[in-house]
Design a protein around this motif. Structure first.
Motif, PDB file in Angstrom:
ATOM      1  N   LEU A 585       0.836  -1.203   0.000  1.00 27.76           N
ATOM      2  CA  LEU A 585       0.000   0.000   0.000  1.00 27.76           C
ATOM      3  C   LEU A 585       0.872   1.255   0.000  1.00 27.76           C
ATOM      4  N   ILE A 586       1.955   1.232   0.778  1.00 28.92           N
ATOM      5  CA  ILE A 586       2.910   2.346   0.785  1.00 28.92           C
ATOM      6  C   ILE A 586       3.507   2.528  -0.611  1.00 28.92           C
ATOM      7  N   GLN A 587       3.824   1.424  -1.258  1.00 33.56           N
ATOM      8  CA  GLN A 587       4.375   1.473  -2.616  1.00 33.56           C
ATOM      9  C   GLN A 587       3.364   2.099  -3.579  1.00 33.56           C
ATOM     10  N   SER A 588       2.103   1.721  -3.438  1.00 28.47           N
ATOM     11  CA  SER A 588       1.059   2.240  -4.332  1.00 28.47           C
ATOM     12  C   SER A 588       0.818   3.729  -4.143  1.00 28.47           C
ATOM     13  N   LEU A 589       0.961   4.204  -2.896  1.00 31.14           N
ATOM     14  CA  LEU A 589       0.647   5.610  -2.607  1.00 31.14           C
ATOM     15  C   LEU A 589       1.857   6.536  -2.738  1.00 31.14           C
ATOM     16  N   PHE A 590       3.067   6.033  -2.412  1.00 29.85           N
ATOM     17  CA  PHE A 590       4.238   6.915  -2.356  1.00 29.85           C
ATOM     18  C   PHE A 590       5.391   6.502  -3.284  1.00 29.85           C
ATOM     19  N   ASN A 591       5.256   5.348  -3.901  1.00 30.36           N
ATOM     20  CA  ASN A 591       6.298   4.852  -4.800  1.00 30.36           C
ATOM     21  C   ASN A 591       7.622   4.617  -4.072  1.00 30.36           C
ATOM     22  N   VAL A 592       7.538   4.184  -2.803  1.00 28.46           N
ATOM     23  CA  VAL A 592       8.719   3.749  -2.045  1.00 28.46           C
ATOM     24  C   VAL A 592       8.383   2.373  -1.465  1.00 28.46           C
ATOM     25  N   THR A 604       4.135  16.057   0.277  1.00 29.58           N
ATOM     26  CA  THR A 604       3.361  15.917  -0.961  1.00 29.58           C
ATOM     27  C   THR A 604       3.002  14.466  -1.204  1.00 29.58           C
ATOM     28  N   LEU A 605       1.893  14.285  -1.861  1.00 32.72           N
ATOM     29  CA  LEU A 605       1.415  12.957  -2.213  1.00 32.72           C
ATOM     30  C   LEU A 605       1.551  12.816  -3.728  1.00 32.72           C
ATOM     31  N   PRO A 606       2.435  11.935  -4.199  1.00 26.72           N
ATOM     32  CA  PRO A 606       2.642  11.833  -5.648  1.00 26.72           C
ATOM     33  C   PRO A 606       1.414  11.276  -6.367  1.00 26.72           C
ATOM     34  N   GLU A 607       1.221  11.706  -7.605  1.00 21.95           N
ATOM     35  CA  GLU A 607       0.156  11.156  -8.438  1.00 21.95           C
ATOM     36  C   GLU A 607       0.739  10.002  -9.245  1.00 21.95           C
ATOM     37  N   LEU A 608       0.358   8.774  -8.904  1.00 17.40           N
ATOM     38  CA  LEU A 608       0.931   7.586  -9.529  1.00 17.40           C
ATOM     39  C   LEU A 608      -0.121   6.868 -10.369  1.00 17.40           C
ATOM     40  N   ASP A 609       0.357   6.078 -11.314  1.00 17.73           N
ATOM     41  CA  ASP A 609      -0.542   5.393 -12.245  1.00 17.73           C
ATOM     42  C   ASP A 609      -0.912   4.011 -11.714  1.00 17.73           C
ATOM     43  N   ASN A 610      -1.697   4.033 -10.606  1.00 19.08           N
ATOM     44  CA  ASN A 610      -2.246   2.769 -10.091  1.00 19.08           C
ATOM     45  C   ASN A 610      -3.592   3.080  -9.432  1.00 19.08           C
ATOM     46  N   LYS A 629     -11.709  26.919   1.521  1.00 13.89           N
ATOM     47  CA  LYS A 629     -10.285  27.235   1.501  1.00 13.89           C
ATOM     48  C   LYS A 629      -9.499  25.975   1.167  1.00 13.89           C
ATOM     49  N   SER A 630      -8.311  26.172   0.617  1.00 12.40           N
ATOM     50  CA  SER A 630      -7.479  25.012   0.311  1.00 12.40           C
ATOM     51  C   SER A 630      -6.888  24.457   1.609  1.00 12.40           C
ATOM     52  N   MET A 631      -6.560  23.182   1.582  1.00  7.78           N
ATOM     53  CA  MET A 631      -5.998  22.534   2.770  1.00  7.78           C
ATOM     54  C   MET A 631      -4.636  21.947   2.413  1.00  7.78           C
ATOM     55  N   LYS A 632      -3.640  22.327   3.171  1.00  8.41           N
ATOM     56  CA  LYS A 632      -2.293  21.801   2.965  1.00  8.41           C
ATOM     57  C   LYS A 632      -2.239  20.363   3.488  1.00  8.41           C
ATOM     58  N   MET A 633      -1.723  19.455   2.668  1.00  5.30           N
ATOM     59  CA  MET A 633      -1.613  18.059   3.084  1.00  5.30           C
ATOM     60  C   MET A 633      -0.448  17.876   4.058  1.00  5.30           C
ATOM     61  N   VAL A 634      -0.737  17.229   5.199  1.00  2.00           N
ATOM     62  CA  VAL A 634       0.307  16.878   6.166  1.00  2.00           C
ATOM     63  C   VAL A 634       0.321  15.360   6.305  1.00  2.00           C
ATOM     64  N   ILE A 635       1.456  14.748   6.023  1.00  2.00           N
ATOM     65  CA  ILE A 635       1.573  13.289   6.104  1.00  2.00           C
ATOM     66  C   ILE A 635       2.185  12.930   7.464  1.00  2.00           C
ATOM     67  N   VAL A 636       1.465  12.101   8.222  1.00  2.00           N
ATOM     68  CA  VAL A 636       1.834  11.806   9.608  1.00  2.00           C
ATOM     69  C   VAL A 636       2.062  10.303   9.777  1.00  2.00           C
ATOM     70  N   LYS A 637       3.230   9.951  10.295  1.00  2.00           N
ATOM     71  CA  LYS A 637       3.498   8.550  10.634  1.00  2.00           C
ATOM     72  C   LYS A 637       3.157   8.311  12.105  1.00  2.00           C
ATOM     73  N   GLN A 638       2.553   7.172  12.380  1.00  2.00           N
ATOM     74  CA  GLN A 638       2.193   6.829  13.765  1.00  2.00           C
ATOM     75  C   GLN A 638       3.424   6.927  14.674  1.00  2.00           C
ATOM     76  N   LYS A 639       3.221   7.576  15.821  1.00  2.00           N
ATOM     77  CA  LYS A 639       4.238   7.774  16.860  1.00  2.00           C
ATOM     78  C   LYS A 639       5.303   8.809  16.497  1.00  2.00           C
ATOM     79  N   ASP A 640       5.161   9.492  15.344  1.00  2.00           N
ATOM     80  CA  ASP A 640       6.039  10.623  15.043  1.00  2.00           C
ATOM     81  C   ASP A 640       5.619  11.816  15.887  1.00  2.00           C
ATOM     82  N   ARG A 641       6.513  12.792  16.052  1.00  2.00           N
ATOM     83  CA  ARG A 641       6.202  13.969  16.870  1.00  2.00           C
ATOM     84  C   ARG A 641       5.041  14.774  16.272  1.00  2.00           C
TER      85      ARG A 641
END
Length: 678
Positions: A585-592, A604-610, A629-641
């Motif tokens: 799922l991480i690969q599909s959403l972030f290409n890593v 940023t959230l990449p636009e991928l072809d899947n 209003k526009s909303m800035k995307m914030v990507i949060v990992k569990q247990k990060d500050r």
């Protein structure tokens, strides 16, 4: 559009609508609001059909529709003259911080294309709105961009204590006619101030300059002010740092939300009188006294946008999205609204981006598609179940083409003597919008602790009244909620945990003021999602389905280590990633390949072809289109500050800065109810 002025009641001045009753062969009508009988003006009289009905009833919107609009006569125009088309004035702070951050260059580059898309009348080839440009730090620079010039000309006003506009001809121009000169100016501005060391700014003289320019041009309009710091230069409206968090939870806490009087109070009156709306784009790195600086936009139908610690790379697109929408959106100027009712009840209070000079006329320097006015009605007398409650809202305004118009909304509501019917018909979302605005208004004069106590008592009183008069008998230990109000307590608890009411010294004073000013002009849908954010599970979404997945309850209990959740409240958007999220799922959403390869500062959230990426992008796009209003995307990992920012929006849980969980709040309200009924 009805092109003639419809007739109105001689007594209450209500505009005629489907509520009137024709009598005497259609020659007279009985007003639906005050019941008095009026003569139909001969120019409006039409023949009746064989049933005694007017034959033109469906040809005249004001006789058959609940909402309609018509062109106003000269009687409704200032000095009995048709208004001039409005103007937009762009006022750019060119002090050191804005130049070095790249903000000034970003604004100037964007305006070159954005001015092509100024609001215009439906069917018109181009916009009638004229534009003007001012740059400033502790002095003001005006620009002559007349189409006949080869180069723009700059005129400086350094005496900011006695503000005036140094030129009339060439300051406000048609963008289509002066495109070349304007684009030339916008290319030059970043270079003109590239070596500036000036960090002091003025603010009140900037607004004063805009008002004076509109006065000289005899038109209404909007000021777009791009500002970054506390105005500390010697000038009218100079502000001092009054950010004293020791006042939180004391009798003087209300002063943190109050605007400083004097210059700013007078400026607000002048803006409203001229039909001058102010939109403020703020880029602060520290305290700027938003309670004062945001007061003029709030009372002139304007908006406040805030981008703390602005960086072009991470915040640029977020800001530009807001600017584009703000310039392009539908808007009317120099508006006056009046609300009329039939006998038995009346409008007593108004909340919104408005100015009240009298108890009846709501004045708005501008009114746009993102603003709402909340009206409180007082029930004075018995209302007839047969006739119902009639409400008319009439708004007189100037369109973007300079036409004076009157828009009328008529509403007929059912009345009932049965209390159970009232609870059954309750609109919870509208009710919480009213409570939020009335509470945020009350904190200007009462301690925050007192306002919170009043909200709890009002909640308990409404629910106790239902239990006593409408519910079937049950054990005292059982909490009974009306079907239409089952979510009311969770909304109320969320309201009490907002930055304005939570009373925490850890929260920025400017952030609290910004939240208060924002919600005062919000519509019902916008306030509903702000108080109870959407939490959408992304990991389990059906990628083949076109709709947005159903949201789950906004609580930590709904999160899972293997899940991905999208959370938004109309102002912020988070993508939360559980620490055991599947690598595919991480690969599909972030290409890593895994979470370990994902940087903590990813924004940023990449636009991928899947399928997963396309589905998530479509959800984000659909939600963004619904918001003001526009909303800035914030990507949060569990247990990060950074997860703390995300968790404070899980409103059913205990608040990070204070405030009870939803369950604890229900228990406290239940205790209040039992005391009221004992």
């Amino acid at each position: 559009m009805v092109r003639q002025d419809p007739y109105s009641c001689n007594r209450c001045k209500a505009y005629m609508c489907p509520f009137m009753l024709f009598i005497d062969g259609g020659r007279r009508f009985q007003c639906g609001f005050c019941n008095c009988v009026n003569e139909v003006p001969v120019q409006y009289f039409q023949h009746l059909d064989h049933m005694g009905r007017r034959v033109d009833v469906y040809e005249r919107p004001e006789l058959s529709l609940g909402s309609y609009e018509f062109a106003a006569t000269l009687d409704y125009c200032r000095n009995n003259k048709p208004p001039n088309p409005p103007a937009y004035i762009f006022m750019i702070d060119v002090s050191y911080n804005n130049i070095k951050s790249g903000l000034v260059k970003l604004i100037c580059e964007e305006l070159k294309s954005l001015l092509e898309r100024l609001p215009k009348e439906e069917g018109a080839e181009s916009s009638a709105i004229r534009v003007g440009f001012v740059t400033y730090n502790k002095i003001l620079h005006f620009y002559n961009v007349k189409s006949a010039l080869a180069q723009p000309q700059m005129m400086v006003v350094s005496d900011v204590a006695d503000m005036f506009v140094p030129l009339l001809d060439g300051f406000l121009v048609s963008f289509q006619e002066s495109r070349a000169v304007i684009n030339n100016l916008l290319s030059q501005i970043p270079d003109m101030y590239a070596d500036t060391n000036e960090s002091e700014t003025v603010f009140a003289p900037v607004i004063q300059a805009g008002v004076e320019a509109l006065k000289a041009a005899e038109c209404s309009g909007k000021l777009f002010v791009f500002h970054s710091s506390l105005p500390t230069a010697e000038a009218p409206g100079k502000l001092k740092n009054r950010d004293d968090r020791k006042l939180v939870n004391t009798e003087k806490e209300k002063t943190l939300f109050q605007s400083q009087r004097g210059v700013y109070e007078q400026l607000t009156k002048e803006c409203v009188s001229q039909g001058c709306c102010v939109d403020l784009f703020l880029f602060p790195n520290q305290y700027v006294d938003l309670a004062t600086m945001g007061d003029i936009p709030t009372h002139t139908g304007g908006s406040v946008y805030k981008y703390s610690n602005f960086q072009v790379q991470t915040d640029g697109q977020h800001f530009l999205s807001d600017l584009r929408r703000d310039v392009e959106k539908s808007i009317g100027f120099d508006a006056i609204m009046r609300v009329r009712t039939n006998t038995g009840f009346r409008a007593t209070d108004f909340f919104g981006a408005i100015y009240m000079n009298t108890t009846t006329d709501v004045e708005m320097a501008a009114v746009d598609c993102d603003k709402a006015v909340t009206v409180e009605f007082k029930h004075d007398d018995t209302l007839s179940e047969e006739a119902g409650a009639l409400i008319q809202c009439a708004v007189l305004y100037t369109s973007v083409s300079g036409q004076r118009r009157l828009r009328v909304h008529n509403l007929s509501l059912n009345c009932s003597s049965q209390l159970s019917e009232l609870y059954k018909s309750c609109e919870t979302d509208a009710l919480i919008n009213f409570f939020a605005k009335s509470a945020y208004h009350a904190i200007l004069s009462q301690p925050v602790r007192t306002v919170r106590e009043i909200l709890v008592r009002q909640t308990a009183h409404m629910l106790a009244c239902y239990r006593k008069n409408c519910a079937t008998p049950s054990a005292a230990s059982q909490l009974i909620l009306p079907d239409a109000m089952k979510v009311f307590p969770v909304y109320m608890n969320s309201l009490m945990k907002t930055p304005v009411l939570v009373g925490s010294t850890e929260l920025s004073t400017d952030d609290r003021a910004f939240h208060r000013l924002s919600i005062m002009s919000m519509g019902v849908e916008e306030s509903q999602v702000l108080l109870y954010p959407q939490l959408i599970p992304v990991h389990s979404m059906d990628v083949a389905c076109d709709s947005i997945p159903a949201a789950v309850r906004c609580s930590e209990e709904r999160l899972s280590d293997t899940g991905v959740f999208l959370l938004e409240n109309g102002q912020s958007m988070f993508l939360w990633l559980g620490q055991a999220c599947p690598p595919d799922l991480i690969q599909s959403l972030f290409n890593v390949p895994s979470m370990a390869h994902l940087s903590s500062d990813t924004t940023t959230l990449p636009e991928l072809d899947n399928a997963h990426s396309r589905k998530l992008q479509s959800i984000i796009c659909a939600i963004s289109q619904q918001r003001c209003k526009s909303m800035k995307m914030v990507i949060v990992k569990q247990k990060d500050r950074s997860e703390m920012l995300f968790r404070q929006l899980l409103v059913e849980d205990k608040g990070l800065y204070g405030g009870t969980s939803y369950l604890e709040f229900l228990c406290s309200v239940h205790r209040e109810i039992r005391q009221l009924l004992s």
